[in-house]
Motif scaffolding. Structure first.
Motif, PDB file in Angstrom:
ATOM      1  N   PHE A  47      49.814  -4.814  51.187  1.00 22.74           N
ATOM      2  CA  PHE A  47      50.096  -5.554  52.252  1.00 22.74           C
ATOM      3  C   PHE A  47      51.491  -5.438  52.645  1.00 22.74           C
ATOM      4  N   CYS A  48      52.433  -5.693  51.795  1.00 22.36           N
ATOM      5  CA  CYS A  48      53.920  -5.325  52.179  1.00 22.36           C
ATOM      6  C   CYS A  48      54.246  -4.201  52.513  1.00 22.36           C
ATOM      7  N   SER A  49      53.614  -3.053  52.083  1.00 22.70           N
ATOM      8  CA  SER A  49      53.747  -1.701  52.567  1.00 22.70           C
ATOM      9  C   SER A  49      53.407  -1.430  54.109  1.00 22.70           C
ATOM     10  N   LEU A  50      52.187  -1.726  54.132  1.00 20.28           N
ATOM     11  CA  LEU A  50      51.512  -1.519  55.632  1.00 20.28           C
ATOM     12  C   LEU A  50      52.209  -2.484  56.558  1.00 20.28           C
ATOM     13  N   LEU A  51      52.495  -3.682  56.083  1.00 21.98           N
ATOM     14  CA  LEU A  51      53.351  -4.498  57.028  1.00 21.98           C
ATOM     15  C   LEU A  51      54.657  -3.959  57.327  1.00 21.98           C
ATOM     16  N   GLY A  52      55.338  -3.540  56.199  1.00 23.88           N
ATOM     17  CA  GLY A  52      56.864  -2.731  56.444  1.00 23.88           C
ATOM     18  C   GLY A  52      56.721  -1.676  57.460  1.00 23.88           C
ATOM     19  N   VAL A  79      61.765  -6.322  51.370  1.00 19.09           N
ATOM     20  CA  VAL A  79      62.288  -7.574  51.646  1.00 19.09           C
ATOM     21  C   VAL A  79      60.883  -8.488  51.805  1.00 19.09           C
ATOM     22  N   LEU A  80      59.885  -7.808  52.158  1.00 19.13           N
ATOM     23  CA  LEU A  80      58.693  -8.730  52.363  1.00 19.13           C
ATOM     24  C   LEU A  80      58.285  -8.919  50.634  1.00 19.13           C
ATOM     25  N   GLY A  81      58.364  -8.161  49.875  1.00 14.78           N
ATOM     26  CA  GLY A  81      58.168  -8.316  48.454  1.00 14.78           C
ATOM     27  C   GLY A  81      58.981  -9.571  47.974  1.00 14.78           C
ATOM     28  N   MET A  82      60.263  -9.554  48.468  1.00 16.51           N
ATOM     29  CA  MET A  82      61.148 -10.623  48.034  1.00 16.51           C
ATOM     30  C   MET A  82      60.688 -11.929  48.513  1.00 16.51           C
ATOM     31  N   VAL A  83      60.066 -11.830  49.678  1.00 14.00           N
ATOM     32  CA  VAL A  83      59.759 -13.051  50.341  1.00 14.00           C
ATOM     33  C   VAL A  83      58.396 -13.603  49.609  1.00 14.00           C
ATOM     34  N   LEU A  84      57.756 -12.554  49.159  1.00 13.87           N
ATOM     35  CA  LEU A  84      56.442 -13.280  48.503  1.00 13.87           C
ATOM     36  C   LEU A  84      56.785 -14.161  47.388  1.00 13.87           C
ATOM     37  N   GLN A  85      58.064 -13.861  46.881  1.00  5.76           N
ATOM     38  CA  GLN A  85      58.266 -14.802  45.742  1.00  5.76           C
ATOM     39  C   GLN A  85      58.103 -16.321  46.059  1.00  5.76           C
ATOM     40  N   VAL A  86      58.008 -16.489  46.907  1.00  3.18           N
ATOM     41  CA  VAL A  86      57.738 -17.954  47.824  1.00  3.18           C
ATOM     42  C   VAL A  86      56.651 -18.450  46.909  1.00  3.18           C
ATOM     43  N   PHE A  87      55.404 -17.509  46.814  1.00  2.00           N
ATOM     44  CA  PHE A  87      54.132 -17.717  46.229  1.00  2.00           C
ATOM     45  C   PHE A  87      54.347 -17.232  44.903  1.00  2.00           C
ATOM     46  N   GLN A  88      55.029 -18.089  43.947  1.00  6.41           N
ATOM     47  CA  GLN A  88      55.624 -17.733  42.498  1.00  6.41           C
ATOM     48  C   GLN A  88      54.479 -17.768  41.766  1.00  6.41           C
ATOM     49  N   VAL A 112      69.493  -0.486  46.196  1.00  8.26           N
ATOM     50  CA  VAL A 112      68.861  -0.315  47.366  1.00  8.26           C
ATOM     51  C   VAL A 112      69.529  -1.128  48.573  1.00  8.26           C
ATOM     52  N   ALA A 113      69.569  -2.362  48.232  1.00  9.30           N
ATOM     53  CA  ALA A 113      70.306  -3.332  49.172  1.00  9.30           C
ATOM     54  C   ALA A 113      71.672  -2.789  49.926  1.00  9.30           C
ATOM     55  N   ILE A 114      72.438  -2.258  48.826  1.00  9.90           N
ATOM     56  CA  ILE A 114      73.760  -1.743  49.241  1.00  9.90           C
ATOM     57  C   ILE A 114      73.458  -0.812  50.510  1.00  9.90           C
ATOM     58  N   VAL A 115      72.700   0.300  49.913  1.00  7.36           N
ATOM     59  CA  VAL A 115      72.418   1.499  51.046  1.00  7.36           C
ATOM     60  C   VAL A 115      71.645   1.075  52.147  1.00  7.36           C
ATOM     61  N   MET A 171      54.741   0.395  48.372  1.00  8.46           N
ATOM     62  CA  MET A 171      54.176  -0.173  47.354  1.00  8.46           C
ATOM     63  C   MET A 171      55.251  -0.635  46.335  1.00  8.46           C
ATOM     64  N   ALA A 172      55.811   0.261  45.988  1.00  9.69           N
ATOM     65  CA  ALA A 172      56.675   0.484  44.532  1.00  9.69           C
ATOM     66  C   ALA A 172      57.931  -0.367  45.091  1.00  9.69           C
ATOM     67  N   MET A 173      58.354  -0.344  46.228  1.00  7.09           N
ATOM     68  CA  MET A 173      59.544  -1.080  46.746  1.00  7.09           C
ATOM     69  C   MET A 173      59.130  -2.559  46.962  1.00  7.09           C
ATOM     70  N   ALA A 174      58.127  -2.861  47.272  1.00 10.86           N
ATOM     71  CA  ALA A 174      57.312  -4.366  47.186  1.00 10.86           C
ATOM     72  C   ALA A 174      57.454  -4.853  45.963  1.00 10.86           C
ATOM     73  N   ALA A 175      57.038  -4.141  45.059  1.00  8.16           N
ATOM     74  CA  ALA A 175      56.631  -4.504  43.639  1.00  8.16           C
ATOM     75  C   ALA A 175      58.023  -4.888  43.165  1.00  8.16           C
ATOM     76  N   LEU A 176      58.998  -4.023  43.324  1.00  6.28           N
ATOM     77  CA  LEU A 176      60.469  -4.218  42.943  1.00  6.28           C
ATOM     78  C   LEU A 176      60.906  -5.599  43.462  1.00  6.28           C
ATOM     79  N   GLY A 177      60.852  -5.832  44.727  1.00  4.84           N
ATOM     80  CA  GLY A 177      61.392  -6.985  45.239  1.00  4.84           C
ATOM     81  C   GLY A 177      60.630  -8.084  45.088  1.00  4.84           C
ATOM     82  N   MET A 178      59.323  -8.118  44.611  1.00  7.19           N
ATOM     83  CA  MET A 178      58.701  -9.209  43.790  1.00  7.19           C
ATOM     84  C   MET A 178      59.114  -9.646  42.316  1.00  7.19           C
ATOM     85  N   SER A 179      59.867  -8.754  41.861  1.00  8.61           N
ATOM     86  CA  SER A 179      60.741  -9.261  40.637  1.00  8.61           C
ATOM     87  C   SER A 179      62.173  -9.197  40.444  1.00  8.61           C
TER      88      SER A 179
END
Length: 340
Positions: free
Chosen positions: A19-24, A44-53, A163-166, A296-304
């Protein structure tokens, strides 16, 4: 390993990251978000999903698999984007510029970061993202930096931070280079060399290079892909150097040399895409799949992500990458004016 495919948690993780990858990818089509790029948006979307912990916690075992295995698959498929004949036509000057840019930026950023007190692993990842190709380079180099199981969480934090820095610097420097364009009086080819040779993500090079017209855009892409091509040898060299430096510093036993087999797949994919008659539509589909899996890999990273730790540790690495990005831009401007 195959047991994970029978787990409902794995499929939950697949669903969330897909979902995060397609939306991104969808959001990256908008003009103001195009400069950020689909991979960073997925993060970033993966990070946002942390709202639903509670949901993220349920998917945790699958998230680790996706951030590791899907990442490698995405990088292998990304090789289909590299047309070796186009790179050869770009000439020796373009390849030499890429070698100078990648090696010089890696060494400069790493040493600046270490002088500022940044930990070795984070310094390497920030340098890789700045010098080679942004998020894909960070995630491609990271498997070459093995850690003990108890350090795995901190390594993930280093990946997200790099990743955030670059992502931030690439976006800022894209806007800077667009602002400099009327002041530099460059030909379309020179402007393309400047953007492709200095910007961090492929998305940044495309966004800036397109402002100079079709010749500038094509030149920016080829110059940028010349840097991407160096991801495989850089991963091998960094992995060997990292193993040897840690062996010396820790006094541990002999380390097995880290051969990045998925980078071999990356090169093989570029050879197949260049010399076999797959057709433009098939190649475009394979590259789309590459970005889908990488997203998908980036979203997984964002979720953690651990936000508190990132805010505490990010300042010095960001400063080092900022300084080296300024020096990189100045160097590439001079090189493009003199040699192209």
């Amino acid at each position: 390993m195959f047991a994970i495919f029978k787990s409902s948690r794995f499929y939950l993780a697949v669903g969330l990251t897909l979902f995060c990858s397609l939306l991104g990818s969808f959001l990256a089509g908008f003009p103001y978000l195009q400069v950020i790029g689909a991979l960073v948006l997925a993060l970033v979307l993966g990070m946002v999903l942390q709202v639903f912990q509670p949901v993220v916690t349920q998917a945790k075992s699958g998230i680790g698999f996706i951030s590791n295995k899907f990442l490698r698959l995405g990088i292998i498929l990304l090789g289909f984007k590299l047309n070796l004949i186009d790179l050869a036509h770009a000439g020796v000057k373009t390849i030499l510029l890429a070698i100078f840019v990648v090696s010089g930026t890696l060494v400069l950023t790493y040493n600046l970061a270490r002088k500022l007190g940044v930990e070795q692993r984070l310094a390497i990842l920030a340098a890789s993202g700045t010098g080679i190709c942004g998020a894909a380079a960070v995630m491609g180099i990271s498997p070459q930096l093995p850690v003990a199981p108890e350090q795995a969480e901190q390594k993930q934090e280093d990946e997200v931070l790099a990743v955030a820095i670059v992502a931030i610097l690439g976006t800022v420097f894209t806007l800077i280079e667009l602002g400099l364009k009327p002041l530099l009086h460059m030909t379309p080819q020179q402007f393309g060399v400047m953007t492709g040779g200095s910007l961090h993500e492929i998305a940044h090079a495309v966004a800036a290079g397109s402002a100079g017209g079709p010749v500038s855009l094509d030149t920016a892409i080829i110059t940028k892909l010349s840097r991407v091509l160096l991801l495989a040898p850089a991963a091998l060299i960094i992995g060997i150097w990292y193993s040897r430096s840690n062996h010396i510093s820790t006094g541990a036993g002999q380390h097995k040399l880290p051969i990045p087999w998925f980078m071999g797949g990356f090169i093989l994919a570029s050879v197949v895409g260049t010399f076999l008659p797959l057709g433009a539509a098939v190649l475009a589909a394979l590259v789309k799949f590459a970005y889908l899996f990488l997203g998908m890999a980036m979203a997984a990273l964002g979720m953690s992500v651990n936000f508190r730790v990132i805010l505490q540790r990010g300042g010095k690495a960001f400063l080092a990458a900022s300084i080296s990005s300024c020096i990189l831009l100045a160097f590439v401007i001079v090189a493009s004016k003199l040699f192209f």
